[in-house]
Scaffold this active site. Structure first.
Site, short mmCIF file in Angstrom:
data_model
loop_
_atom_site.label_atom_id
_atom_site.label_comp_id
_atom_site.label_asym_id
_atom_site.label_seq_id
_atom_site.Cartn_x
_atom_site.Cartn_y
_atom_site.Cartn_z
N GLY A 237 0.82 -1.20 0.00
CA GLY A 237 0.00 0.00 0.00
C GLY A 237 0.85 1.25 0.00
N PRO A 239 2.55 4.86 1.19
CA PRO A 239 3.13 5.24 2.48
C PRO A 239 2.09 5.88 3.40
CG PRO A 239 4.52 5.98 0.66
CD PRO A 239 3.25 5.50 0.05
N GLY A 240 2.18 5.56 4.68
CA GLY A 240 1.32 6.20 5.67
C GLY A 240 -0.04 5.57 5.85
N THR A 241 -0.30 4.41 5.21
CA THR A 241 -1.62 3.81 5.31
C THR A 241 -1.76 2.87 6.51
OG1 THR A 241 -0.86 2.16 3.69
CG2 THR A 241 -2.18 4.00 2.87
N LYS A 243 0.56 0.07 7.42
CA LYS A 243 0.99 -1.32 7.22
C LYS A 243 1.72 -1.84 8.46
CE LYS A 243 3.27 -0.22 3.49
NZ LYS A 243 2.85 1.20 3.34
N HIS A 460 -6.71 33.19 -14.17
CA HIS A 460 -6.22 31.81 -14.27
C HIS A 460 -7.08 30.88 -13.40
CE1 HIS A 460 -2.89 28.79 -14.76
NE2 HIS A 460 -3.47 28.32 -13.66
N GLU A 461 -7.25 31.26 -12.14
CA GLU A 461 -8.05 30.42 -11.25
C GLU A 461 -9.52 30.42 -11.64
OE1 GLU A 461 -6.51 28.47 -9.36
OE2 GLU A 461 -4.58 29.45 -9.63
N HIS A 464 -10.00 27.79 -14.33
CA HIS A 464 -10.11 26.45 -13.75
C HIS A 464 -11.49 26.24 -13.13
CE1 HIS A 464 -6.04 25.22 -14.38
NE2 HIS A 464 -5.51 26.18 -13.62
N ASP A 536 -0.10 22.43 -14.66
CA ASP A 536 -1.30 22.00 -15.37
C ASP A 536 -0.94 21.20 -16.61
OD1 ASP A 536 -2.66 23.50 -13.48
OD2 ASP A 536 -2.66 25.30 -14.73
#
Length: 663
Positions: A237, A239-241, A243, A460-461, A464, A536
Site C-alpha cells: 500500500g 506510504p502512511g496507510t 501497514k 487563471h483560477e 479552472h 497544469d
C-alpha cells in the site's frame, strides 16, 4: 552490584547498578597520580661543575650515581639548604632528597672523579658516593602494560556505548564478534498493547489477516483437517496507510512474540553478513514459535535478481535474498512462524519471493474511504479539546485521498493553528485551515503582487473554476483562492469523487479543467501566454499519454497497452519508431481538441468568467456558493449534494511567481 531494601516492594531487595565507566576513570586517574602526582617539588638540574663547587663548599651529604642512566642525584645537608633557594621557583627547596641531579657522558668515571674531590676534604666534609645500576622493572612493566590496558578499557567502553545506543545487549549491536547476528527487535507478547481496536479503518486488510490471527490462537483447528496456514503475507500500500501498525496489531491480537526488522538491516558492507543475519533471525524465531517475523520495507533486500546492470549477479544483496528465500521455504508445516512484510513497491520484488509457499497472500492496504477516514479521525481527536459544534462528517469529506499519516498531521496542525490564535478549543475552521496548510503550504501574507499579476492569477483560477463547474466529468469546485500559499500564487480546491474507474469523457473533462487556466489567461491578455500553467500542462500531458498508450482510448492505435507493470526494467521501447510517432500524433491531436473545446466553452461563458475573476480580486477567496450564484447548480452527474461542505480537499493549480521555478 549492591542490594538495598526496595521502597516500593519492601519484601524485595533493590538492585543498585554501578556504572563501570566511573571505575575506568578512577583507575586512569590513579595511574596518572602515581606516575606524576606524588613527587612534590621536583629536583633541579645542575651541571657537573656546579656539583664540584657544592662538594668543595662541604654542602653535599651524599651522591647517588646510576651507571646505566649516566645520572647522579645530589642530596644537600639540611643545614645548608637555605643557601640554594634562588635555584628553585618560589624559593622552596625540596625537603626530601635529592635536591639536585646532573647528567654525564658515557666516558665519565664516577670512582675516579669523586676520589679526586674527596682527597682534599676533611673527613666531616667528604661526600658519600653510592653507585648502582637501575633495573627499572616497574617502569618497563608500566611502559608495556599501561598502553595495552588503556586500549582494552577504551575498546570495551566504546562498544558498550554503541550497543546501548542500538538497543542494549541485543544479538547484533556493534560488537565485531556479533556482526553476523540479526539486529531484529523482539517485542514480547506481554508488551504488545496494540490490537485491531487501535487500528481504525482498513476493513478489507483486517479481514485478510484475521485468519492468520486465528491460526496462531488455534493452530489445531486447521492442522487437524490437514490444512496449511499461509507462511507469509505481504502488506502492500501507499506510504502512511498503516501497514506497520496493522502487523503489530496482528501480533497483539494473536498474543505471540513479535520480531520486527527493516529490510535495510540485512544489508552490510561485509560479505556474507546479510545471509548470516537472515539465518540467525529465523533461528531465533523458531525458538520463540509461535511468533511473527515482520520485515518492513522488504524491497530493500527483495528486489528482482539479475537487474543490476554493471554488477555481478552474485552480489551481497542477492545472496541475502537467496538466504531469505531458503529460510521461508524451509519451515515445517506446523513451525508456527509467520512472516509478514510491508512495501509500497511490490512490482519490483523478485518473483520467487512472491510465489506460493513464501508470500502466499498479498494484502492491499489502500487509502481510506469516507467511513474509514471518520474512524481514523476519531482515533486522533481523542486527546484534542474540540469545540461543541465540531463536524466530524464534514472534515472527513474534505480529506479524500488522505492516508492515516496525513490525517494525523491534519489533527496536529489544527491544534497548532488554534493555539496560535489563542483559542480555548479547536473548531471546524481550524481543521479547514490545517487541510489548506497540509495541501498547499502556509499562507505567504507578505508576498507583494502587482495589480497585473493579481489580475492574471484571478483569471487563471477563474478559468479552472468555471471549466470545472460547467463540465460534468470534473470534480466540483468548492473553493478558489488567489492568496499565495506555498509555491503557488493561487489555488483551486476540488472535492475529488472517490470513484474507482473513469470513462474517456471524464478524463477529457479533467484535461479541459487543467488547461482552463491557461486559456483564460490568453483571452484576457491578448493571446500572450504566461509561465503559470507548467503544473497544469505536466498533468494534462501525462493523462493524454496514459489514455493513448496505456488505456487503449485511441481509435488509431486500438486496444493496445504499453504499460509495464514490472517497474520499467525494459531499456528499449516495446514498439517501433512508427508507432512512437503515431502515439505522439494522437496525443497532440487529443490535447489540441481539449484546448479548442475549453476555449469555446470559456468564450461562451466569458461574462461569468469576468464576474468570477473580479469577485476573486475583491474577496481573494470565494466559495462554491459564489460560483453557483453566477452559473447556477453544478452541471452533470455529481449532483448538488456534494456541495454542502465549505472547504475541499485541495488540488492546487500553480501560478508560479517566477518563471525560473517552472524551468
Amino acid at each position: 552490584m549492591a542490594k538495598k531494601q526496595n521502597a516500593n516492594q519492601p519484601g524485595k531487595p533493590r538492585i543498585v547498578r554501578i556504572n563501570l565507566s566511573w571505575l575506568y576513570i578512577l583507575l586512569l586517574g590513579g595511574i596518572i597520580w602515581m606516575l606524576w602526582g606524588s613527587r612534590g617539588v621536583p629536583p633541579a638540574k645542575v651541571e657537573w661543575s656546579d656539583v664540584t663547587e657544592m662538594i668543595a663548599a662541604g654542602d653535599v651529604k651524599e651522591i647517588e650515581f646510576v651507571r646505566n642512566d649516566y645520572k647522579g642525584s645530589v642530596s644537600i645537608k639540611p643545614d645548608r639548604m637555605s643557601g640554594y633557594k634562588d635555584l628553585f621557583p618560589g624559593g622552596v627547596v625540596p625537603k626530601s632528597a635529592p635536591q639536585f641531579y646532573f647528567l654525564t657522558s658515557t666516558s665519565f668515571d664516577p670512582e675516579t672523579e669523586f676520589e679526586k674531590l674527596n682527597a682534599g676534604l676533611d673527613d666531616a666534609d667528604k661526600v658519600k658516593l653510592i653507585i648502582e645500576n637501575d633495573a627499572k622493572i616497574w617502569e618497563n612493566l608500566l611502559e608495556i602494560l599501561l598502553p595495552l590496558v588503556l586500549l582494552i578499557v577504551l575498546w570495551v567502553w566504546m562498544f558498550r556505548s554503541m550497543n546501548a545506543q542500538r538497543g542494549g545487549g541485543g544479538a547484533g549491536g556493534m560488537n565485531p564478534f556479533n556482526v553476523g547476528k540479526a539486529t531484529g527487535k523482539l517485542t514480547d507478547k506481554d508488551k504488545i498493547n496494540v490490537t485491531f481496536k487501535d487500528v481504525a479503518g482498513l476493513y478489507g486488510a483486517k479481514e485478510e489477516v484475521m485468519e492468520i490471527v486465528d491460526f496462531l490462537r488455534n493452530p489445531k483447528k486447521y492442522t487437524a483437517l490437514g490444512g496449511k496456514i499461509p507462511k507469509g503475507a505481504l502488506l502492500v500500500g501507499p506510504p502512511g496507510t498503516g501497514k506497520t501498525l496493522l502487523a503489530k496489531a496482528v501480533a497483539g491480537e494473536a498474543n505471540v512474540p513479535f520480531f520486527s526488522i527493516s529490510g535495510s538491516d540485512f544489508v552490510e558492507m561485509f560479505v556474507g553478513v546479510g545471509a548470516s543475519r537472515v539465518r540467525d533471525l529465523f533461528a531465533q524465531a523458531k525458538e520463540k514459535a509461535p511468533c511473527i517475523v515482520f520485515i518492513d520495507e522488504i524491497d530493500a533486500v527483495g528486489r528482482a535478481r539479475g537487474k543490476n546492470q554493471g554488477f555481478s549477479s552474485n552480489d551481497e544483496r542477492e545472496n541475502t535474498l537467496n538466504q531469505l528465500l531458503t529460510e521461508m521455504d524451509g519451515f515445517g508445516t506446523n513451525s508456527g512462524v509467520i512472516v509478514l512484510a510491508a512495501t509500497n513497491r511490490a512490482d519490483i520484488l523478485d518473483k520467487a519471493l512472491m510465489r506460493a509457499g513464501r508470500f502466499d497472500r498479498q494484502i492491499n492496504v489502500t487509502l481510506p474511504d469516507l467511513n474509514e477516514r471518520k474512524e481514523i479521525f476519531q482515533v486522533h481527536i481523542r486527546k484534542l479539546k474540540l469545540a461543541p459544534d465540531f463536524d466530524l462528517e464534514g472534515i472527513a469529506k474534505h480529506t479524500p485521498g488522505f492516508s492515516g499519516a496525513d490525517i494525523a498531521n491534519v489533527c496536529n496542525e489544527a491544534a497548532l493553528t488554534a493555539a496560535r490564535k489563542g483559542k480555548s478549543d479547536i473548531n471546524n475552521q481550524d481543521f479547514m485551515d490545517a487541510v489548506d496548510r497540509v495541501v498547499g503550504g502556509i499562507e505567504r501574507k507578505k508576498t507583494i503582487m502587482s495589480k497585473e499579476e493579481k489580475k492574471l492569477t484571478a483569471y487563471h483560477e477563474a478559468g479552472h473554476a468555471v471549466t470545472g463547474w460547467l463540465l460534468p466529468g470534473c470534480d466540483p469546485v468548492l473553493k478558489v483562492s488567489i492568496i499565495p500559499r506555498g509555491q503557488a500564487l493561487g489555488l483551486t480546491w476540488n472535492l475529488p469523487d472517490e470513484k474507482v474507474m473513469m470513462s474517456k469523457s471524464d478524463l477529457i473533462d479533467e484535461m479541459c479543467g487543467l488547461v482552463g487556466g491557461r486559456i483564460a489567461e490568453e483571452l484576457v491578455n491578448d493571446g500572450v501566454p504566461c509561465t503559470g500553467a507548467l503544473n497544469d500542462f505536466e498533468r494534462m500531458t501525462k493523462m493524454a499519454y496514459a489514455m493513448v498508450a496505456y488505456y487503449g482510448m485511441s481509435e488509431k492505435l486500438g486496444n493496445i497497452s504499453f504499460y509495464d507493470a514490472q517497474g520499467g526494467y525494459e531499456f528499449t521501447k516495446p514498439y517501433s519508431e512508427k508507432t512512437a510517432e503515431l502515439i505522439d500524433k494522437e496525443v497532440k491531436d487529443l490535447t489540441d481538441m481539449v484546448t479548442e473545446r475549453t476555449r469555446n466553452l470559456l468564450k461562451e461563458n466569458w461574462d461569468g468568467v469576468v464576474k468570477l475573476a473580479e469577485l476573486l480580486i475583491e474577496k481573494e477567496v470565494i466559495m462554491s456558493s459564489d460560483i453557483e450564484a453566477i452559473f447556477g447548480p453544478k452541471a452533470g452527474k455529481h449532483g448538488e449534494e456534494r456541495l454542502a461542505a465549505d472547504e475541499p480537499k485541495a488540488e492546487p493549480e500553480t501560478v508560479a511567481e517566477n518563471p525560473e521555478e517552472n524551468e
